[in-house]
Design an enzyme around this catalytic site. Structure first.
Site, PDB file in Angstrom:
ATOM      1  N   LYS A  68       0.873  -1.186   0.000  1.00 38.67           N
ATOM      2  CA  LYS A  68       0.000   0.000   0.000  1.00 38.67           C
ATOM      3  C   LYS A  68       0.902   1.224   0.000  1.00 38.67           C
ATOM      4  O   LYS A  68       1.427   1.644   1.033  1.00 38.67           O
ATOM      5  CB  LYS A  68      -0.873  -0.016   1.264  1.00 38.67           C
ATOM      6  CG  LYS A  68      -2.169   0.716   1.197  1.00 38.67           C
ATOM      7  CD  LYS A  68      -2.155   2.203   0.990  1.00 38.67           C
ATOM      8  CE  LYS A  68      -1.830   3.109   2.118  1.00 38.67           C
ATOM      9  NZ  LYS A  68      -1.789   4.532   1.636  1.00 38.67           N
TER      10      LYS A  68
ATOM     11  N   GLY B 215       6.844   5.192   7.946  1.00 35.52           N
ATOM     12  CA  GLY B 215       6.083   6.437   7.956  1.00 35.52           C
ATOM     13  C   GLY B 215       6.288   7.146   9.277  1.00 35.52           C
ATOM     14  O   GLY B 215       7.311   6.955   9.942  1.00 35.52           O
ATOM     15  N   SER B 216       5.306   7.934   9.662  1.00 36.57           N
ATOM     16  CA  SER B 216       5.459   8.763  10.855  1.00 36.57           C
ATOM     17  C   SER B 216       5.297   7.928  12.127  1.00 36.57           C
ATOM     18  O   SER B 216       4.627   6.896  12.142  1.00 36.57           O
ATOM     19  CB  SER B 216       4.424   9.882  10.823  1.00 36.57           C
ATOM     20  OG  SER B 216       3.139   9.310  10.784  1.00 36.57           O
ATOM     21  N   THR B 217       5.883   8.435  13.195  1.00 38.97           N
ATOM     22  CA  THR B 217       5.772   7.762  14.492  1.00 38.97           C
ATOM     23  C   THR B 217       4.303   7.739  14.939  1.00 38.97           C
ATOM     24  O   THR B 217       3.833   6.748  15.511  1.00 38.97           O
ATOM     25  CB  THR B 217       6.685   8.491  15.512  1.00 38.97           C
ATOM     26  OG1 THR B 217       8.032   8.374  15.019  1.00 38.97           O
ATOM     27  CG2 THR B 217       6.613   7.888  16.890  1.00 38.97           C
TER      28      THR B 217
ATOM     29  N   VAL C 241       1.496   7.538  13.098  1.00 39.62           N
ATOM     30  CA  VAL C 241       0.748   6.453  12.438  1.00 39.62           C
ATOM     31  C   VAL C 241       1.300   5.092  12.883  1.00 39.62           C
ATOM     32  O   VAL C 241       0.555   4.123  13.028  1.00 39.62           O
ATOM     33  CB  VAL C 241       0.753   6.609  10.898  1.00 39.62           C
ATOM     34  CG1 VAL C 241       0.058   5.444  10.231  1.00 39.62           C
ATOM     35  CG2 VAL C 241       0.077   7.910  10.488  1.00 39.62           C
TER      36      VAL C 241
ATOM     37  N   GLU D 282       9.594   1.512  10.639  1.00 41.55           N
ATOM     38  CA  GLU D 282      10.659   2.485  10.344  1.00 41.55           C
ATOM     39  C   GLU D 282      10.016   3.852  10.430  1.00 41.55           C
ATOM     40  O   GLU D 282       9.206   4.202   9.568  1.00 41.55           O
ATOM     41  CB  GLU D 282      11.190   2.274   8.921  1.00 41.55           C
ATOM     42  CG  GLU D 282      11.744   0.898   8.659  1.00 41.55           C
ATOM     43  CD  GLU D 282      13.195   0.782   9.062  1.00 41.55           C
ATOM     44  OE1 GLU D 282      13.637  -0.351   9.267  1.00 41.55           O
ATOM     45  OE2 GLU D 282      13.862   1.826   9.172  1.00 41.55           O
TER      46      GLU D 282
ATOM     47  N   CYS E 247      13.840  10.835   6.308  1.00 43.29           N
ATOM     48  CA  CYS E 247      13.800  10.379   7.709  1.00 43.29           C
ATOM     49  C   CYS E 247      15.170  10.485   8.355  1.00 43.29           C
ATOM     50  O   CYS E 247      15.275  10.708   9.551  1.00 43.29           O
ATOM     51  CB  CYS E 247      13.269   8.953   7.764  1.00 43.29           C
ATOM     52  SG  CYS E 247      14.214   7.835   6.734  1.00 43.29           S
TER      53      CYS E 247
ATOM     54  N   GLU F 146      10.482  16.620  14.384  1.00 48.43           N
ATOM     55  CA  GLU F 146      10.922  16.356  13.014  1.00 48.43           C
ATOM     56  C   GLU F 146      10.191  17.345  12.103  1.00 48.43           C
ATOM     57  O   GLU F 146       8.973  17.303  12.008  1.00 48.43           O
ATOM     58  CB  GLU F 146      10.536  14.917  12.646  1.00 48.43           C
ATOM     59  CG  GLU F 146      10.982  14.509  11.283  1.00 48.43           C
ATOM     60  CD  GLU F 146      10.505  13.114  10.909  1.00 48.43           C
ATOM     61  OE1 GLU F 146       9.311  12.818  11.075  1.00 48.43           O
ATOM     62  OE2 GLU F 146      11.331  12.329  10.438  1.00 48.43           O
TER      63      GLU F 146
HETATM   64  P1  NAD Z   1       2.513   8.771   7.200  1.00 49.35           P
HETATM   65  O1  NAD Z   1       2.751   8.075   8.487  1.00 49.35           O
HETATM   66  O2  NAD Z   1       1.493   9.844   7.165  1.00 49.35           O
HETATM   67  O3  NAD Z   1       2.071   7.740   6.067  1.00 49.35           O
HETATM   68  C1  NAD Z   1       2.841   6.603   5.753  1.00 49.35           C
HETATM   69  C2  NAD Z   1       1.957   5.567   5.102  1.00 49.35           C
HETATM   70  O4  NAD Z   1       0.992   5.128   6.062  1.00 49.35           O
HETATM   71  C3  NAD Z   1       1.167   6.065   3.902  1.00 49.35           C
HETATM   72  O5  NAD Z   1       1.070   5.034   2.939  1.00 49.35           O
HETATM   73  C4  NAD Z   1      -0.201   6.357   4.497  1.00 49.35           C
HETATM   74  O6  NAD Z   1      -1.243   6.273   3.556  1.00 49.35           O
HETATM   75  C5  NAD Z   1      -0.312   5.232   5.513  1.00 49.35           C
HETATM   76  N1  NAD Z   1      -1.248   5.487   6.621  1.00 49.35           N
HETATM   77  C6  NAD Z   1      -1.725   6.670   7.072  1.00 49.35           C
HETATM   78  N2  NAD Z   1      -2.594   6.469   8.084  1.00 49.35           N
HETATM   79  C7  NAD Z   1      -2.646   5.133   8.298  1.00 49.35           C
HETATM   80  C8  NAD Z   1      -3.330   4.295   9.227  1.00 49.35           C
HETATM   81  N3  NAD Z   1      -4.152   4.797  10.140  1.00 49.35           N
HETATM   82  N4  NAD Z   1      -3.124   2.959   9.170  1.00 49.35           N
HETATM   83  C9  NAD Z   1      -2.274   2.438   8.266  1.00 49.35           C
HETATM   84  N5  NAD Z   1      -1.616   3.161   7.357  1.00 49.35           N
HETATM   85  C10 NAD Z   1      -1.785   4.503   7.370  1.00 49.35           C
HETATM   86  O7  NAD Z   1       3.952   9.275   6.727  1.00 49.35           O
HETATM   87  P2  NAD Z   1       4.300  10.135   5.467  1.00 49.35           P
HETATM   88  O8  NAD Z   1       3.792  11.523   5.748  1.00 49.35           O
HETATM   89  O9  NAD Z   1       3.880   9.440   4.217  1.00 49.35           O
HETATM   90  O10 NAD Z   1       5.912  10.109   5.527  1.00 49.35           O
HETATM   91  C11 NAD Z   1       6.624  10.927   6.361  1.00 49.35           C
HETATM   92  C12 NAD Z   1       7.050  10.206   7.644  1.00 49.35           C
HETATM   93  O11 NAD Z   1       7.660   8.963   7.330  1.00 49.35           O
HETATM   94  C13 NAD Z   1       8.106  10.963   8.407  1.00 49.35           C
HETATM   95  O12 NAD Z   1       7.800  10.949   9.788  1.00 49.35           O
HETATM   96  C14 NAD Z   1       9.389  10.189   8.151  1.00 49.35           C
HETATM   97  O13 NAD Z   1      10.367  10.321   9.127  1.00 49.35           O
HETATM   98  C15 NAD Z   1       8.880   8.812   8.052  1.00 49.35           C
HETATM   99  N6  NAD Z   1       9.831   7.994   7.289  1.00 49.35           N
HETATM  100  C16 NAD Z   1      10.621   7.105   7.944  1.00 49.35           C
HETATM  101  C17 NAD Z   1      11.558   6.351   7.239  1.00 49.35           C
HETATM  102  C18 NAD Z   1      12.452   5.373   7.928  1.00 49.35           C
HETATM  103  O14 NAD Z   1      13.054   4.548   7.249  1.00 49.35           O
HETATM  104  N7  NAD Z   1      12.574   5.443   9.224  1.00 49.35           N
HETATM  105  C19 NAD Z   1      11.652   6.494   5.863  1.00 49.35           C
HETATM  106  C20 NAD Z   1      10.837   7.407   5.236  1.00 49.35           C
HETATM  107  C21 NAD Z   1       9.904   8.141   5.963  1.00 49.35           C
END
Ligand code: NAD
Length: 500
Positions: free
Chosen positions: A188, A241-243, A245, A264, A298, A396
């Site tokens: 996804k 993604g974000s901490t 979520v 991650e 990130c 962040e």
């Molecule tokens: P996000 O958490 O908003 O979304 C990430 C993914 O999760 C997307 O596909 C989104 O559609 C999905 N999502 C959103 N709500 C959800 C839910 N309730 N249940 C399941 N899935 C859900 O993050 P973003 O804005 O896309 O990316 C930015 C964040 O990602 C930053 O905090 C960044 O640090 C982090 N990030 C971490 C790494 C790593 O390797 N540590 C790499 C890249 C990005």
């Protein structure tokens, strides 16, 4: 379905992408779609299927069947390696096409996306070796009556949820390793950068991956992502993604079938510059670490901890470097800093720039938004006099914003580096090997760079300490993450009877 394209020009119409389920592209069951606008050009570039729970159910059923009937996990590592190697070749063949759609959806510079896509082919090549070498252990010292074998088995159906900042790279830091282990996938991607995930599914099929092993559903996180995390037939979620979520993902797993989780998450990563460093080298590295991917990274080096004695000299070198950065049209090969990927993220960055000034930090370089004919762009920004209680020090920001704090000795630098809930990455710049080793042992971070930053490759694992996540991706750990361990106990002599 390859549209004609020229990577220096905008597309005439938005390219349509369906979802990828059971080996074929099709529309969402509802027929609904969303249009993605290029964040750099404000024109429609892709049309993406908008899935709902019923699409997720079909995709998971397809991955479940493909796992349970062993059409993939039952193949030898050699067969799996063959598919991964063919995919690497296809990625190289279609490199420009993948880079083009990635740039249009994400706003990142085309020179950067091309480099990232080439790195993705490397991931597939490296993981193909892991598919062949994955093995367990044997225990031949348990006495003559018992022999023990430890095997690694694929976890099962993996739900793979990815963010918008490195759509293809993050996908390819996981997919080949997951496939090497023998698992099946429902991916996804982020709703704003879905195109290249669909392209990868297509290439995997062309390379001979059996139907149902790689499925892709697209749509919102709160509907499609949440449905995947809560699904009883999914065995593991790999979430990037974000901490915030990430917490939802943990809850959804706990409320259902205790899926295994790989997380991650975010980072607020220090770059520590000592007075004995090559300051010009360090200035270039700090500029790169804060500006790469417009800071939407990130592992972005967003906190500069600099030894007080050289702070003015170092900041002068850094500013001279930043003056020369090229911000603008990501389709221009010379661009280094492209667009901010979403308007929400653009607002977040600008509001942190405002907040930093209100908190009393000194904005000493840049101003924020860069005016252009179309799109949303932010140039490099430096805040000095940033103190630990300020939000810009702790949060962040995910933009090209650097927060500068001086230190006086090694212990203070280490304490400040660790003064964060995150633990994703850190860089140190110094010519003193003892100092470097002392810092590298004590800084809590999953990735640590010495006299460089943001370096890496398929061999080295990724992941975070503290609230930056659980588990590791890539390297040999990347494939092990998607396995579970079974110990097999074999009697080699007749057991002594318990009831005589
Ligand atoms: P996000 O958490 O908003 O979304 C990430 C993914 O999760 C997307 O596909 C989104 O559609 C999905 N999502 C959103 N709500 C959800 C839910 N309730 N249940 C399941 N899935 C859900 O993050 P973003 O804005 O896309 O990316 C930015 C964040 O990602 C930053 O905090 C960044 O640090 C982090 N990030 C971490 C790494 C790593 O390797 N540590 C790499 C890249 C990005």
């Amino acid at each position: 379905m390859t549209n004609k394209f020229d990577i220096t020009r905008l597309p005439e119409t938005a390219r349509n992408f369906g979802v990828y389920i059971d080996g074929e592209m099709r529309p969402a069951l509802s027929g609904n779609t969303t249009t993605r606008q290029s964040p750099a050009h404000d024109i429609a570039v892709t049309e993406i299927a908008k899935c709902a729970q019923d699409d997720v159910d079909i995709a998971v059923a397809s991955a479940r069947l493909a796992f349970d009937d062993r059409r993939w996990s039952g193949q030898s590592g050699g067969v799996r390696a063959g598919v991964l190697l063919k995919t690497a070749g296809l990625i190289r063949e279609r490199l420009e096409e993948i880079a083009y759609w990635e740039t249009l959806e994400s706003g990142k510079p085309i020179s950067q996306t091309k480099g990232e896509v080439a790195g993705c082919a490397d991931m597939f090549e490296y993981a193909s070796g892991l598919a062949r070498s994955l093995h367990g252990d044997s225990h031949n010292n348990l006495g003559d009556g018992l022999f023990g074998i430890v095997t690694r088995e694929p976890v099962g159906v993996v739900g793979l949820i990815t963010p918008w900042n490195f759509p293809f790279l993050i996908l390819c830091e996981r997919v080949p390793y997951i496939l090497a282990s023998g698992c099946t996938i429902v991916a996804k991607p982020s709703e704003v950068t879905s195109a290249t995930t669909i392209l990868l599914a297509e290439m995997l099929s062309e390379a001979g991956l059996p139907k149902g092993v790689m499925n892709v559903v697209t749509g919102s996180g709160s509907t499609v992502g949440q449905a995947l995390c809560a699904h009883e037939s999914v065995d593991m979620i790999s979430f990037t993604g974000s901490t915030a979520v990430g917490r939802n993902v943990i809850r959804a797993s706990g409320d259902t079938n205790f899926k295994k989780l790989g997380l991650e998450l975010g980072g607020k990563n220090p770059q520590i510059v000592f007075a004995d460093a090559d300051l010009l080298d360090a200035a270039d590295g700090v500029a790169f670490g804060m500006c790469f991917n417009a800071g939407q990274c990130c592992v972005s080096g967003s906190r500069l901890l600099v030894e007080r004695a050289v702070m003015s000299e170092f900041l002068a070198l850094l500013k001279a470097k930043l003056e020369k950065t090229v911000v603008g049209d990501p389709l221009d090969a010379k661009t280094q800093i492209g667009a901010i990927t979403t308007s929400a993220q653009n607002q977040t960055i600008l509001s942190y720039i405002q907040k930093g000034q209100e908190e009393g930090a000194q904005l000493s370089f840049g101003c924020g938004a860069v005016k252009t004919d179309a799109g949303q762009f932010v140039g490099p920004v430096i805040f000095e006099n940033v103190t630990p209680e300020m939000e810009i020090y702790k949060d962040e920001i995910f933009g090209p914003v650097l927060c500068v704090t001086p230190f006086d000795d090694v212990d203070e630098a280490i304490a400040m580096a660790n003064d964060t809930k995150y633990g994703l990455a850190a860089s140190v710049w110094s010519k003193d090997i003892e100092k470097v080793l002392r810092v590298s042992r004590r800084v809590q971070a999953g990735r640590f760079w010495v006299n460089t930053t943001l370096a890496g490759g398929p061999e080295l694992p990724l992941g975070g300490f503290k609230q930056s996540g659980w588990g590791r991706e890539a390297g040999k750990y990347g494939v092990e993450e998607y396995t579970q361990i079974k110990s097999v106990h074999i009697a080699t002599e007749t057991r002594e009877h318990w009831i005589p």
